[in-house]
Design a protein around this motif. Structure first.
Motif, PDB file in Angstrom:
ATOM      1  N   UNK A  17       0.818  -1.211   0.000  1.00 50.42           N
ATOM      2  CA  UNK A  17       0.000   0.000   0.000  1.00 50.42           C
ATOM      3  C   UNK A  17       0.850   1.258   0.000  1.00 50.42           C
ATOM      4  N   UNK A  18       1.947   1.240   0.746  1.00 46.08           N
ATOM      5  CA  UNK A  18       2.839   2.397   0.793  1.00 46.08           C
ATOM      6  C   UNK A  18       3.461   2.664  -0.576  1.00 46.08           C
ATOM      7  N   UNK A  19       3.811   1.608  -1.276  1.00 49.72           N
ATOM      8  CA  UNK A  19       4.394   1.778  -2.607  1.00 49.72           C
ATOM      9  C   UNK A  19       3.372   2.370  -3.573  1.00 49.72           C
ATOM     10  N   UNK A  20       2.150   1.828  -3.556  1.00 46.97           N
ATOM     11  CA  UNK A  20       1.115   2.354  -4.453  1.00 46.97           C
ATOM     12  C   UNK A  20       0.743   3.788  -4.097  1.00 46.97           C
ATOM     13  N   UNK A  21       0.680   4.101  -2.814  1.00 47.33           N
ATOM     14  CA  UNK A  21       0.323   5.459  -2.390  1.00 47.33           C
ATOM     15  C   UNK A  21       1.448   6.446  -2.680  1.00 47.33           C
ATOM     16  N   UNK A  22       2.684   6.017  -2.505  1.00 47.80           N
ATOM     17  CA  UNK A  22       3.814   6.923  -2.659  1.00 47.80           C
ATOM     18  C   UNK A  22       4.293   7.111  -4.085  1.00 47.80           C
TER      19      UNK A  22
END
Length: 65
Positions: A17-22
């Motif tokens: 999720x952090x990768x997709x959000x960032x």
């Protein structure tokens, strides 16, 4: 054991999720690149990833405390 599995799944969702959000644009480019990679290469990478993950999980459970 179930606690370890659920913690691993939670960590997986957190990092993904952090990768997709960032970096959503980078993930879109990665998806486009991945669609051009031969299926056998993707499958082999998945098998290696599973093997390393299984070995790591075994070591952590067996020797981690």
């Amino acid at each position: 054991m179930i606690t370890i599995i659920l913690a691993g799944i939670g960590l997986w969702f957190l990092l993904e999720g952090a990768i997709y959000a960032g970096a959503p644009d980078a993930m879109k480019r990665f998806g486009a690149w991945l669609s051009e990679v031969p299926e056998a290469t993707i499958r082999q990478s998945g098998l290696w990833s599973m093997s390393i993950g299984g070995l790591l999980l075994y070591v952590l459970v067996r020797f981690g405390g």
